[in-house]
Design a protein around this motif. Structure first.
Motif, short mmCIF file in Angstrom:
data_model
loop_
_atom_site.label_atom_id
_atom_site.label_comp_id
_atom_site.label_asym_id
_atom_site.label_seq_id
_atom_site.Cartn_x
_atom_site.Cartn_y
_atom_site.Cartn_z
N CYS A 65 0.84 -1.21 0.00
CA CYS A 65 0.00 0.00 0.00
C CYS A 65 0.87 1.25 0.00
CB CYS A 65 -0.94 -0.01 1.20
SG CYS A 65 -0.10 -0.22 2.80
N ARG A 66 1.94 1.21 0.75
CA ARG A 66 2.82 2.38 0.84
C ARG A 66 3.51 2.65 -0.50
NH1 ARG A 66 7.57 2.25 5.20
NH2 ARG A 66 8.21 0.53 3.83
N LYS A 67 3.85 1.59 -1.21
CA LYS A 67 4.56 1.74 -2.48
C LYS A 67 3.70 2.42 -3.54
CE LYS A 67 7.60 -2.25 -1.80
NZ LYS A 67 7.96 -3.61 -2.27
N VAL A 68 2.39 2.19 -3.51
CA VAL A 68 1.53 2.77 -4.55
C VAL A 68 0.94 4.12 -4.15
CG1 VAL A 68 0.93 0.52 -5.48
CG2 VAL A 68 -0.53 1.54 -3.71
N CYS A 69 1.21 4.57 -2.94
CA CYS A 69 0.64 5.85 -2.47
C CYS A 69 1.51 7.02 -2.90
CB CYS A 69 0.51 5.83 -0.95
SG CYS A 69 -0.25 7.34 -0.29
N ALA A 70 1.03 7.79 -3.87
CA ALA A 70 1.78 8.93 -4.38
C ALA A 70 1.78 10.11 -3.40
CB ALA A 70 1.19 9.37 -5.72
N ALA A 71 0.81 10.11 -2.49
CA ALA A 71 0.68 11.22 -1.54
C ALA A 71 1.54 11.02 -0.29
CB ALA A 71 -0.77 11.38 -1.14
N PHE A 89 -4.98 10.61 7.44
CA PHE A 89 -6.12 11.18 6.71
C PHE A 89 -5.90 12.63 6.29
CE2 PHE A 89 -7.24 11.54 11.27
CZ PHE A 89 -7.45 12.91 11.38
N THR A 90 -4.90 13.29 6.87
CA THR A 90 -4.63 14.68 6.47
C THR A 90 -3.85 14.74 5.15
OG1 THR A 90 -2.53 14.78 7.70
CG2 THR A 90 -4.55 15.36 8.90
N LYS A 91 -3.29 13.60 4.74
CA LYS A 91 -2.52 13.55 3.50
C LYS A 91 -3.21 12.73 2.41
CE LYS A 91 2.00 13.82 5.82
NZ LYS A 91 3.30 13.11 6.01
N CYS A 92 -4.09 11.83 2.81
CA CYS A 92 -4.74 10.92 1.87
C CYS A 92 -5.56 11.68 0.82
CB CYS A 92 -5.65 9.95 2.62
SG CYS A 92 -6.51 8.77 1.55
N ARG A 93 -5.37 11.31 -0.45
CA ARG A 93 -6.09 11.95 -1.55
C ARG A 93 -7.28 11.12 -2.02
NH1 ARG A 93 -0.73 13.49 -5.19
NH2 ARG A 93 0.27 14.86 -3.65
N LEU A 94 -7.55 10.05 -1.32
CA LEU A 94 -8.71 9.18 -1.61
C LEU A 94 -8.65 8.56 -3.01
CD1 LEU A 94 -11.52 11.50 -0.14
CD2 LEU A 94 -10.29 9.68 1.03
N CYS A 95 -7.44 8.24 -3.46
CA CYS A 95 -7.31 7.64 -4.79
C CYS A 95 -7.68 6.16 -4.79
CB CYS A 95 -5.88 7.82 -5.30
SG CYS A 95 -4.63 6.86 -4.40
N LYS A 96 -7.64 5.52 -3.63
CA LYS A 96 -8.02 4.11 -3.45
C LYS A 96 -7.04 3.10 -4.06
CE LYS A 96 -12.20 4.07 -5.06
NZ LYS A 96 -13.49 3.45 -5.39
N LYS A 97 -5.88 3.54 -4.49
CA LYS A 97 -4.92 2.60 -5.05
C LYS A 97 -4.47 1.58 -4.00
CE LYS A 97 -3.06 5.62 -8.66
NZ LYS A 97 -1.84 6.32 -9.17
N CYS A 98 -4.37 2.03 -2.77
CA CYS A 98 -3.94 1.15 -1.69
C CYS A 98 -4.99 0.07 -1.41
CB CYS A 98 -3.66 1.95 -0.42
SG CYS A 98 -5.07 2.93 0.16
N VAL A 99 -6.24 0.43 -1.60
CA VAL A 99 -7.33 -0.53 -1.38
C VAL A 99 -7.21 -1.71 -2.33
CG1 VAL A 99 -9.83 -0.85 -1.32
CG2 VAL A 99 -8.86 1.34 -0.61
N ALA A 100 -6.96 -1.40 -3.58
CA ALA A 100 -6.84 -2.45 -4.59
C ALA A 100 -5.58 -3.28 -4.40
CB ALA A 100 -6.85 -1.82 -5.98
N GLU A 101 -4.55 -2.66 -3.81
CA GLU A 101 -3.26 -3.34 -3.67
C GLU A 101 -3.19 -4.24 -2.45
OE1 GLU A 101 0.34 -4.02 -5.57
OE2 GLU A 101 -1.30 -2.70 -6.18
N CYS A 102 -4.00 -3.99 -1.44
CA CYS A 102 -3.92 -4.76 -0.19
C CYS A 102 -4.32 -6.22 -0.41
CB CYS A 102 -4.83 -4.13 0.87
SG CYS A 102 -4.77 -5.01 2.47
N PRO A 103 -3.44 -7.16 -0.10
CA PRO A 103 -3.72 -8.58 -0.36
C PRO A 103 -4.70 -9.23 0.61
CG PRO A 103 -1.60 -8.37 0.71
CD PRO A 103 -2.06 -6.97 0.42
N THR A 104 -4.96 -8.58 1.75
CA THR A 104 -5.84 -9.18 2.75
C THR A 104 -7.18 -8.45 2.89
OG1 THR A 104 -4.92 -7.86 4.57
CG2 THR A 104 -3.84 -9.96 4.08
N GLY A 105 -7.35 -7.35 2.18
CA GLY A 105 -8.58 -6.58 2.30
C GLY A 105 -8.67 -5.81 3.60
N ALA A 106 -7.51 -5.51 4.18
CA ALA A 106 -7.49 -4.79 5.45
C ALA A 106 -7.78 -3.30 5.31
CB ALA A 106 -6.13 -4.99 6.14
#
Length: 282
Positions: free
Chosen positions: A228-234, A248-265
């Motif tokens: 998740c950290r690797k795909v987060c541009a922010a 949450f003060t930096k998150c841009r809500l791109c959701k790339k980390c959601v798709a990348e997480c292997p466990t759905g955490a």
């Protein structure tokens, strides 16, 4: 005999009068003048007395706000910005608007993902269970499921899901007072920014066990893999003690980390559902 009674009444009456005069003079001498603005501030408060502002109640909040020279550090989560604007007008202070907050349950360990390995038969209290042992599952960090947060919420904004065994926050009722946060002995519940149109992304896990151990205890646990950290541009994601956390003060809500997480955490909440073609194009 009558004269004795009469003199007794006279003496006691005189003594009472003298003491009353003394008390009156003492009260006048040590009278503390209270700022009338305290009453005005208290009058515009919601009257929940939930303690979410960090004070014992609305009166205590009003006293602290009046005595201070700024509203920095003073905020009523129940009344939010509308109430704080009224307080600022009364006191003549500048108001720095704060983003609306909401309680978030950071545990994804449902009954299915985190099976029990033993059965607890005692007082139904998360605090009691946590004080006695790790819990009924292999995860020592997750939600205990006894519902202390439900009992603590003064607004009825939390309920227990019978299917998952986890608490559910009703966004329409949650005021971000923080009562549930204080009630949870595991620290599972966190106050986070509600997000634009209620959209937010967060890691629904607080396990600090290493990947293999965490995954064995719960199929939905964060394993600290760092994808998740690797795909987060922010650069909104950090990993500490085998656990990912999204700022949450930096998150841009791109959701790339959601798709990348292997466990759905990692959970994304209140995002619009994309049509099939749009999803494929993404």
């Amino acid at each position: 005999m009558n004269s004795i009674v009469l003199w007794t009444v006279v003496i006691l009456s005189s003594l009472g009068l003298v003491l009353a005069v003394v008390l009156y003079l003492v009260a006048r001498r040590f009278k503390v003048e209270e700022d009338p603005r305290i009453d005005r501030v208290e009058a515009v408060m919601p009257g929940a007395n939930c303690g979410g502002c960090g004070y014992a109640g609305c009166r205590a909040f009003a006293e602290a706000a009046v005595k201070d020279t700024t509203l920095d550090g003073h905020y009523c989560p129940v009344g939010g910005t509308p109430v704080m604007k009224q307080v600022a007008d009364i006191l003549g202070y500048e108001l720095k608007e704060q983003a609306p907050m909401i309680a978030v349950v950071r545990c994804n360990g449902s009954c299915e993902a985190r099976p029990k390995v033993n059965e607890y038969d005692g007082a139904k209290s998360c605090r009691v269970v946590s004080a006695l042992y790790a819990g009924e599952t292999l995860c020592q960090y997750g939600c205990v499921g006894c519902g202390d947060c439900v009992s603590a919420c003064p607004f009825g904004a939390i309920s227990m899901d019978a299917g998952t065994g986890l608490p559910v926050v009703d966004e329409r009722k949650c005021t971000a007072c923080g009562s549930c946060v204080k009630a949870c002995p595991k620290g599972v519940i966190e106050l986070r920014a509600k997000g634009p149109r209620g959209m937010r992304v967060y890691v629904s896990c607080i396990s600090r066990d290493k990947g293999a151990v965490a995954r064995k205890a719960c199929q939905s646990a964060c394993i600290g893999c760092g994808k998740c950290r690797k795909v987060c541009a922010a650069e909104a994601i950090r990993i500490e003690d085998n656990l990912s956390y999204i700022d949450f003060t930096k998150c841009r809500l791109c959701k790339k980390c959601v798709a990348e997480c292997p466990t759905g955490a990692i959970h994304a909440v209140n995002f619009p559902v994309l049509k099939k073609k749009e999803a494929e194009g993404e």
